[in-house]
Each structure stands twice: as C-alpha cells, then as structure tokens.
Design an enzyme around this catalytic site. Structure first.
Site, mmCIF file in Angstrom:
data_model
loop_
_atom_site.group_PDB
_atom_site.id
_atom_site.type_symbol
_atom_site.label_atom_id
_atom_site.label_comp_id
_atom_site.label_asym_id
_atom_site.label_seq_id
_atom_site.Cartn_x
_atom_site.Cartn_y
_atom_site.Cartn_z
ATOM 1 N N LYS A 1 7.784 3.190 -9.188
ATOM 2 C CA LYS A 1 6.706 2.733 -10.064
ATOM 3 C C LYS A 1 6.745 3.578 -11.340
ATOM 4 C CE LYS A 1 1.639 2.819 -10.470
ATOM 5 N NZ LYS A 1 0.379 3.191 -9.796
ATOM 6 N N ILE B 1 -4.710 8.523 -3.755
ATOM 7 C CA ILE B 1 -3.807 9.537 -3.213
ATOM 8 C C ILE B 1 -3.733 10.739 -4.142
ATOM 9 C CG2 ILE B 1 -1.403 9.989 -2.580
ATOM 10 C CD1 ILE B 1 -1.285 7.124 -1.518
#
Length: 520
Positions: free
Chosen positions: A80, A349
C-alpha cells in the site's frame, strides 16, 4: 530497548486479534520480555476488518525479527503506497494521499510557490513534489525484489488479511514463550489499592498478573467496565457509526492488484476497496443518522456489482471516540478498548503501535520489575496526556477530509461542512490557511500521527484555496528547480519498479507457500 522482567513479574494480555497478538509479539520478541500470558476466548470473535496500515508498521514488523517475504505470504499481504480519494471534494474529483514525503526541498518552502502557479498546466500537489503518484497510477510496486526487507525506493505500508495476520502473530508469539490460555473472563479480582489482581475465568481458573493489557475490543472489559475510564465521544464531528464489509473475489484470476487503498465517497459515507492476492476487501462506512441500513447495503451492492450478489455483508456498529485515561493503575488499554475511529487513513493499527512503543519506553528497563508505584503512575499520566492529544489530533485530521468538501448534494455532506461540527482548533487553522500556507508552528510534531505533508496532500488535493495576496516568499528559483527535477524523475520511477502483482508472485514463489495454503 529490552525490558528484563523476572518471572515473578507477570504480564497478562486480555484478548487476541490484531491488538492482543501484536502486543504479545512486540513484548516478547522486540522487548524480549518473559512471563507473558494472553487470555482469549474462541467464543468471542474478532472484528477482523482492519486490513490497512500506515508506514510505521514496517519498523514494527522489522523489530519482531521476521522476514518481510514470510509476513507477506503468511498474512496474504500486499503493498500500500497511499490512498486514492474519489468524489470527496465535488463528487467528481480524484486525488492521491501518497506516503512519500516531498522530495528535493522542504515541503514548507515549496508549497507557496506551487500555490502561486495558477496556470491550467499546474500538476497536483502530490504530483509536483513526489514521483509516487505516477508510480501508483502505473500499478507499480514500491520496491524491487533485490531491495532489503522493509525498505525500498518508495515509502509504503501493507494491506493484509486481518485474521491471517493475527494467526501469524499468535504463532511467532507462542514460539517466543508467550503462554496462551483459552477461556472467557467471568469476573475481575481487584486489590485493596484498586489495581487488578487477577482474571477469573468461567471454568473456575484464575489468571493472576502484575500488569494487564486490555485488548478486549469494544467491550473494554478492564479499562472501561472494571476501572471505569470515561469515553469521549467524537460523534459530533465524525458522523459515521456503522460499516458493512464484504470479501469479494476477483472476477478473473491474476487480476491486477492496486498498490493503494481506494476510498470512494457516497451519499452518506464512503467505501474502502483494498486488494489482496485472491480477493478485495470492500466495505461501506456510513452514518446511521443520514441513511438506513437497507440504503447502506444498496449503496455497497451498487459499488461491488455482480461479484457481490452471492455475498452477505457483515455489519459493524461503533461509536467514534476514545478514553481520556487509557492507562489506569496496572492496566493499559490497547486497540479498540482505547478508542476507535472509522478506518479512514488506517489509524487503528497505527494507534496500537504507538501505544505499545510508549508502554515499552515509559515502563523502562526497571520500572515494571521494581514495583515502584509512583514511577508507574507517573508513566501512566504521561501516557494518558500524550495518547489523548494524539487521538484529539487524529479527529482533526479525519474531519479535514470531510469539512472542506464542496459537495452539497446530500444532508451528510452539508452537515460535515457545517462549521458547528468542526473542532475549534481545526476551525481556527482553516481560517488562517485561507490566507497563508500551513506552518510548522501549527503542529506539535510529537503529538501528531499525521505530519504536515499529509495535511497538505488532503487540503490541496481537495482544492482548498489559500490566497497568498501580495505576500512574497523566498526561494522561487530553487522551487522551480525542484519541481523540474521531480517531473524529470517521473518516467524513471515508473520504469524502475516492477508490476505490483509480479512482485507479490515473486515473494510467494520464494517462500514456496501458496495463498490458498495459508492456514486460517
């Protein structure tokens, strides 16, 4: 840092999933702690839809002492490099928030000269100061097969299968000596001084501990139900409170995998769309005040198309906000028990990582083992101040994506642009940024999760207007040189990096593990 806690100092983690097992892995493998017990129940499911990360995850994973290739395959992870936003400003716009920092010059020095260029040929801000937008649009990976683990020419994070990631973390934690206990907590024993003494399980077992990590998710069994930490709601600024999620197979095997998250705005929320090797994770985050669940499902199904006809979406209901005190006594909350924001910009996260690093730093090599209560409580006060400030600033950053919209087609977007829903600090900054570029003095870097360049990508990707007026900024010639160098580097960056899926295939072939063979 290594924390040397003797076996007599017991650390108990309540809850598995990403938060619990990342905590276990970090404490046991990065900090080399012993005496760690994790309690989880197979009767309590995990949320399991948080599949995006921020670049900080690379240093976290590297600290665990694992190989990047093994992680990619075991967690079914892909790369990503940022987020592509579709339709957030006008309904028909598109812009990238890349992970690369501006190159060739200071962001703060370049921005005024980009703003001063009002020609139709002016590139996007991201395209003017990085090559990453070009790399992303070409479907390229952020690194090459020969690059070292967790590094490459482009800044990057990952998408992954949350359940597989948790399974992998469990495996490496158990190998590092973490004890796993299967059981459901029935009661919590307290000491006379208010600390937590032990967890009582439904089968009659007792799990004593000296320090507890509450990774019990939205239940917040320890920090909330037991210790009574207040919850600060952010629903007045961030309206979304529900999500529908699907795991959608590709229409064709071997389809291209996007090296970015696609975030598409809709009438009452937005969809995330992330690519793994064998499927896409797609979800619609929406406001129940602005549409019904049936309307939300219809929006999701329109977006997914025929590939979702046989699929049933999973609904998640949540309240956006956080706990002002995330560390009380001998208990610290990590993950959803500490707070939750919609998965825009992958804050979940990242906040787990920040909490674990602070706990590791603040406990120090001796505090946990020494039993010095004042030092421990002082650490808690510092932790709470910093984490509350971090959560507050994340609210500002997330709200920025909504409040500068020019959409007026639905009540959802009109309400998001209402000044009454914008936190005052952000409202004050926006008022100033109408007349000057953002300054480093607008940000307290140690409290920011998203640094000033991220604000710039969102502001000017959405077409925010800063009127420079008669102001003159030094360094115009140098800025033009930087912009020219970036333009010249575009083609080389695209040509020097492999196709995203081709690189993923390389890692899978190198490990010899096929995606379908990864255990769940």
């Amino acid at each position: 840092m290594t924390i040397d806690n003797p076996s007599s100092c017991r650390v108990v983690i309540l809850g598995g999933g990403t938060a619990g097992w990342l905590a276990a892995a970090y404490l046991s493998r990065t900090l080399k702690m012993t005496g760690i017990t994790l309690v989880e129940s197979s009767e309590i499911g995990i949320i399991g839809v948080g599949e995006g990360t921020f670049p900080t995850i690379r240093s976290t994973l590297a600290g665990l002492g694992i190989s990047e290739a093994e992680f990619l395959v075991r967690a079914d992870a892909t790369f990503k490099q940022g987020v592509l936003f579709e339709g957030w400003a006008t309904g028909k716009d598109s812009y990238f928030h890349p992970f690369n920092m501006p190159i060739g010059g200071e962001d703060e020095a370049l921005l005024p000269h980009w703003l001063a260029d009002t020609s139709p040929q002016r590139p996007s801000w991201a395209d003017a100061v990085t090559v990453q937008e070009q790399v992303i649009r070409a479907g390229r990976a952020p690194k090459r097969p020969e690059d070292p683990d967790f590094s490459g020419p482009m800044n990057y994070a990952y998408h992954f299968d949350a359940a597989r990631f948790a399974d992998y973390l469990r495996e490496i934690s158990l190998a590092a000596g973490v004890e796993r206990i299967e059981g459901t907590v029935d009661a919590v024993q307290r000491k006379t001084d208010g600390d937590i003494a032990a967890l009582e399980l439904a089968d009659g077992r007792t799990v004593p501990g000296d320090f507890f990590l509450d990774c019990s998710g939205f239940r917040a069994l320890l920090i909330g139900q037991t210790l009574g930490a207040d919850f600060t709601s952010c629903a007045g600024s961030l309206f979304n409170d529900r999500a529908l999620a699907m795991q959608v197979p590709y229409a064709q095997p071997g389809a291209p995998v996007r090296p970015y998250t696609l975030a598409t705005a809709h009438e009452a929320g937005w969809t995330w769309d992330i690519g793994l090797t064998e499927r896409r994770g797609i979800g619609y985050v929406y406001s129940s005040r602005h549409c019904s669940d049936d309307e939300a499902e219809a929006t999701l199904r329109r977006y997914v198309g025929p590939q979702g006809d046989a699929l049933s979406p999973r609904q998640l209901r949540f309240e956006t906000g956080y706990r002002e005190c995330q560390w009380i006594g001998n208990c610290v909350s990590v993950g959803l028990s500490a707070g939750f924001f919609e998965p825009l910009e992958s804050t979940g996260i990242m906040l787990i990582e920040a909490a674990l690093r602070m706990v590791g730093e603040f406990l120090g090599p001796n505090v946990l083992a020494s039993g010095d209560r004042y030092a421990r409580d002082a650490a808690a006060r510092s932790f709470n101040r910093l984490m509350s400030a971090r959560f507050e600033r994340i609210v500002h950053f997330l709200k920025l994506h909504y409040c500068i919209t020019r959409r007026t087609d639905t009540a959802y977007w009109r309400d998001n642009a209402d000044p009454a829903t914008i936190p005052e600090p952000l409202r004050d900054m926006l008022a100033q940024w109408r007349h000057r570029p953002p300054s480093r003095f607008d940000f307290v870097v140690d409290l920011e999760t998203f640094l000033p360049p991220s604000y710039h990508y969102i502001l000017y990707g959405m077409g925010f207007e800063t009127k420079l007026g008669a102001a003159r900024y030094p360094g115009a010639a140098q800025a033009r040189e930087v912009f020219a160098r970036v333009r010249a580097a575009h083609a080389g960056a695209r040509g020097g990096l492999p196709d995203h899926r081709a690189l993923l295939n390389h890692y899978h072939a190198r490990t010899g593990i096929q995606p379908s063979k990864v255990s769940r």
